[in-house]
Design a protein around this motif. Structure first.
Motif, PDB file in Angstrom:
ATOM      1  N   GLY A 102       0.797  -1.219   0.000  1.00  0.00           N
ATOM      2  CA  GLY A 102       0.000   0.000   0.000  1.00  0.00           C
ATOM      3  C   GLY A 102       0.829   1.267   0.000  1.00  0.00           C
ATOM      4  N   ARG A 103       2.162   1.110   0.049  1.00  0.00           N
ATOM      5  CA  ARG A 103       3.026   2.295   0.018  1.00  0.00           C
ATOM      6  C   ARG A 103       3.608   2.538  -1.369  1.00  0.00           C
ATOM      7  N   GLU A 104       3.316   1.626  -2.281  1.00  0.00           N
ATOM      8  CA  GLU A 104       4.027   1.646  -3.550  1.00  0.00           C
ATOM      9  C   GLU A 104       3.515   2.697  -4.521  1.00  0.00           C
ATOM     10  N   LEU A 105       4.403   3.079  -5.384  1.00  0.00           N
ATOM     11  CA  LEU A 105       4.010   3.842  -6.567  1.00  0.00           C
ATOM     12  C   LEU A 105       4.719   3.154  -7.728  1.00  0.00           C
ATOM     13  N   LEU A 106       3.927   2.611  -8.656  1.00  0.00           N
ATOM     14  CA  LEU A 106       4.511   1.884  -9.777  1.00  0.00           C
ATOM     15  C   LEU A 106       4.037   2.470 -11.094  1.00  0.00           C
ATOM     16  N   VAL A 107       4.943   2.527 -12.044  1.00  0.00           N
ATOM     17  CA  VAL A 107       4.532   2.832 -13.412  1.00  0.00           C
ATOM     18  C   VAL A 107       4.156   1.494 -14.035  1.00  0.00           C
ATOM     19  N   GLU A 108       2.858   1.300 -14.244  1.00  0.00           N
ATOM     20  CA  GLU A 108       2.397   0.005 -14.721  1.00  0.00           C
ATOM     21  C   GLU A 108       2.603  -0.138 -16.222  1.00  0.00           C
ATOM     22  N   SER A 109       2.248   0.902 -16.961  1.00  0.00           N
ATOM     23  CA  SER A 109       2.454   0.867 -18.406  1.00  0.00           C
ATOM     24  C   SER A 109       2.473   2.265 -18.971  1.00  0.00           C
ATOM     25  N   ILE A 110       3.044   2.383 -20.138  1.00  0.00           N
ATOM     26  CA  ILE A 110       3.160   3.688 -20.793  1.00  0.00           C
ATOM     27  C   ILE A 110       2.696   3.540 -22.231  1.00  0.00           C
ATOM     28  N   GLU A 111       1.778   4.412 -22.648  1.00  0.00           N
ATOM     29  CA  GLU A 111       1.272   4.339 -24.021  1.00  0.00           C
ATOM     30  C   GLU A 111       1.897   5.463 -24.834  1.00  0.00           C
ATOM     31  N   VAL A 112       2.510   5.073 -25.961  1.00  0.00           N
ATOM     32  CA  VAL A 112       3.198   6.066 -26.789  1.00  0.00           C
ATOM     33  C   VAL A 112       2.711   5.965 -28.227  1.00  0.00           C
ATOM     34  N   GLU A 113       3.083   6.925 -29.040  1.00  0.00           N
ATOM     35  CA  GLU A 113       2.834   6.808 -30.477  1.00  0.00           C
ATOM     36  C   GLU A 113       4.050   7.285 -31.252  1.00  0.00           C
TER      37      GLU A 113
END
Ligand SMILES: [Zn+2]
Length: 113
Positions: A102-113
């Motif tokens: 519950g303390r985490e901060l995660l970049v789960e995915s990134i959408e690019v073009e």
């Protein structure tokens, strides 16, 4: 300002990813935020808009998936998700929790073009 440094890290990750993928623009960054992280999504977006100016990630949208606090009772070892502010162990009634999630901060995915 906790949010500001966290947001800078998110931006760095997104830009590194975009460069690796040969992208011209970052459209969306999907984040996972723990309930206990103390981070507020609106602030992150605010700082992000500011920091990302004139980068590939300018105008990108942040999305947030919140994950609840998770505790482990140090008395009996039970893992549980506390109800609101009551952190008493549902198994044995002790109030000796260790925070395991519950303390985490995660970049789960990134959408690019
Ligand atoms: Zn317990």
């Amino acid at each position: 300002m906790h949010e500001l440094s966290v947001t800078q890290s998110i931006l760095d990750i997104a830009l590194a990813h975009a460069r690796q993928a040969g992208a011209t623009r970052v459209l969306r960054i999907n984040l996972v935020i723990g309930e206990l992280s103390g981070l507020v999504g609106e602030y992150l977006q605010f700082y992000f808009d500011f920091l990302s100016r004139e980068t590939l990630a300018e105008g990108a949208e942040l999305t947030f998936q919140n994950v609840p606090a998770r505790l482990r009772c140090l008395h009996c070892g039970t893992e549980y998700e506390p109800e609101s502010a009551d952190w008493t162990c549902p198994q044995c009634g002790a109030l000796q929790p260790a925070i395991v999630g519950g303390r985490e901060l995660l970049v789960e995915s990134i959408e690019v073009e």
